[in-house]
Design a protein around this motif. Structure first.
Motif, mmCIF file in Angstrom:
data_model
loop_
_atom_site.group_PDB
_atom_site.id
_atom_site.type_symbol
_atom_site.label_atom_id
_atom_site.label_comp_id
_atom_site.label_asym_id
_atom_site.label_seq_id
_atom_site.Cartn_x
_atom_site.Cartn_y
_atom_site.Cartn_z
ATOM 1 N N PHE A 160 24.295 2.489 -12.533
ATOM 2 C CA PHE A 160 22.925 2.754 -12.973
ATOM 3 C C PHE A 160 22.083 2.987 -11.724
ATOM 4 O O PHE A 160 22.313 2.371 -10.678
ATOM 5 N N GLU A 161 21.089 3.843 -11.843
ATOM 6 C CA GLU A 161 20.228 4.147 -10.706
ATOM 7 C C GLU A 161 18.940 3.336 -10.785
ATOM 8 O O GLU A 161 18.308 3.260 -11.848
ATOM 9 N N LEU A 162 18.580 2.730 -9.650
ATOM 10 C CA LEU A 162 17.315 2.003 -9.555
ATOM 11 C C LEU A 162 16.499 2.636 -8.432
ATOM 12 O O LEU A 162 16.937 2.664 -7.271
ATOM 13 N N LYS A 163 15.322 3.140 -8.804
ATOM 14 C CA LYS A 163 14.518 3.877 -7.830
ATOM 15 C C LYS A 163 13.039 3.572 -8.035
ATOM 16 O O LYS A 163 12.576 3.456 -9.166
ATOM 17 N N GLY A 164 12.314 3.435 -6.918
ATOM 18 C CA GLY A 164 10.878 3.189 -7.036
ATOM 19 C C GLY A 164 10.281 2.730 -5.728
ATOM 20 O O GLY A 164 10.855 2.916 -4.654
ATOM 21 N N SER A 165 9.115 2.090 -5.826
ATOM 22 C CA SER A 165 8.400 1.700 -4.616
ATOM 23 C C SER A 165 7.518 0.489 -4.876
ATOM 24 O O SER A 165 7.284 0.089 -6.021
ATOM 25 N N ALA A 166 7.024 -0.082 -3.788
ATOM 26 C CA ALA A 166 6.080 -1.194 -3.838
ATOM 27 C C ALA A 166 5.206 -1.125 -2.601
ATOM 28 O O ALA A 166 5.660 -0.737 -1.523
ATOM 29 N N ARG A 167 3.950 -1.494 -2.744
ATOM 30 C CA ARG A 167 3.037 -1.513 -1.609
ATOM 31 C C ARG A 167 3.045 -2.912 -0.985
ATOM 32 O O ARG A 167 3.006 -3.922 -1.703
ATOM 33 N N ALA A 168 3.094 -2.971 0.334
ATOM 34 C CA ALA A 168 3.048 -4.243 1.051
ATOM 35 C C ALA A 168 1.847 -4.237 2.001
ATOM 36 O O ALA A 168 1.463 -3.189 2.524
ATOM 37 N N MET A 169 1.280 -5.422 2.220
ATOM 38 C CA MET A 169 0.121 -5.525 3.103
ATOM 39 C C MET A 169 0.187 -6.811 3.904
ATOM 40 O O MET A 169 0.572 -7.863 3.390
ATOM 41 N N TRP A 170 -0.167 -6.707 5.185
ATOM 42 C CA TRP A 170 -0.345 -7.869 6.049
ATOM 43 C C TRP A 170 -1.814 -8.015 6.382
ATOM 44 O O TRP A 170 -2.507 -7.018 6.622
ATOM 45 N N ARG A 171 -2.277 -9.247 6.443
ATOM 46 C CA ARG A 171 -3.612 -9.513 6.955
ATOM 47 C C ARG A 171 -3.502 -9.819 8.434
ATOM 48 O O ARG A 171 -2.795 -10.728 8.840
ATOM 49 N N VAL A 172 -4.189 -9.026 9.254
ATOM 50 C CA VAL A 172 -4.141 -9.201 10.709
ATOM 51 C C VAL A 172 -5.457 -9.825 11.141
ATOM 52 O O VAL A 172 -6.436 -9.124 11.423
ATOM 53 N N GLY A 173 -5.502 -11.153 11.177
ATOM 54 C CA GLY A 173 -6.735 -11.828 11.568
ATOM 55 C C GLY A 173 -7.833 -11.575 10.549
ATOM 56 O O GLY A 173 -7.608 -11.103 9.440
ATOM 57 N N PRO A 174 -9.084 -11.846 10.918
ATOM 58 C CA PRO A 174 -10.198 -11.678 9.984
ATOM 59 C C PRO A 174 -10.742 -10.260 9.929
ATOM 60 O O PRO A 174 -11.629 -9.967 9.140
ATOM 61 N N LEU A 175 -10.240 -9.357 10.751
ATOM 62 C CA LEU A 175 -10.873 -8.050 10.901
ATOM 63 C C LEU A 175 -10.157 -6.899 10.209
ATOM 64 O O LEU A 175 -10.702 -5.806 10.125
ATOM 65 N N GLY A 176 -8.950 -7.083 9.753
ATOM 66 C CA GLY A 176 -8.272 -5.936 9.159
ATOM 67 C C GLY A 176 -6.920 -6.286 8.576
ATOM 68 O O GLY A 176 -6.503 -7.445 8.558
#
Length: 200
Positions: free
Chosen positions: A153-169
């Motif tokens: 069976f084929e499994l395909k897709g995506s997910a968004r990941a995010m890191w918090r870098v200090g208080p500024l971004g």
């Protein structure tokens, strides 16, 4: 007779213009400094990129009739993993598609999840699908898979990941998953293979 250039009285720059110029300069410098902080922070935590993978799976049911209708039930454990030691990670917009021979069986989705540094979180899905119409070639593929005791069976897709870098971004990027889930139809066991968005 040569013309004489005449200059009128010079006007002084209004104090408000100077004030606005100083404010714009301060804002520009602040943006540059914030960007540098985010960039340096990203370089510090960059070696360990959060990723998604298939931790386990099982084929509970695989049944097809003479009319070409397929019934199946599959459980899939998707793992969101954050190997980074210095930053928590956020996963969102998780959307994976499970297919068989080009036929979409189900969408595996999840909202936003938080994964602490050096931790992981398992997302457990149970896909139950009935009356999937197969054409003659797909029916032959199912029969052949039973004989060799391996079905894919084929499994395909995506997910968004995010890191918090200090208080500024923060740093955001996409995880992409594209792999084949293989099972033994005789007992439903998952044939483990590399199924991960992590770079090789």
């Amino acid at each position: 007779m040569p013309r004489t250039l005449r200059h009128g009285p010079q006007r002084r720059t209004h104090p408000l213009v100077w004030f606005l110029a100083v404010i714009c300069t301060i804002i520009a410098v602040a943006i540059i400094i914030a960007g540098m902080v985010v960039f340096v922070g990203y370089l510090v935590i960059h070696p360990r990129v959060p990723f998604i993978s298939v931790a386990n799976a099982h084929l509970h049911l695989l049944d097809n009739d003479l009319a070409g209708l397929l019934q199946t039930q599959i459980s899939v454990t998707v793992r969101a993993e954050n190997d980074n030691q210095k930053a928590d990670a956020t996963f969102s917009d998780i959307r994976l598609t499970l297919s068989f021979q080009g036929i979409k069986i189900a969408y595996l989705v999840a909202g936003q999840i938080e994964v602490s540094k050096k931790k992981s979180m398992d997302l457990n899905y149970v896909v139950q699908s009935s009356s999937i119409p197969l054409n003659p070639d797909q029916m032959d593929e199912v029969d052949f898979s039973r004989k060799r005791n391996v079905i894919s069976f084929e499994l395909k897709g995506s997910a968004r990941a995010m890191w918090r870098v200090g208080p500024l971004g923060s740093v955001k990027f996409w995880n992409h998953l594209n792999c084949m889930l293989k099972f033994h139809p005789s007992n439903g066991t998952y044939i483990h293979s590399r199924c991960s968005s992590k770079s090789k």
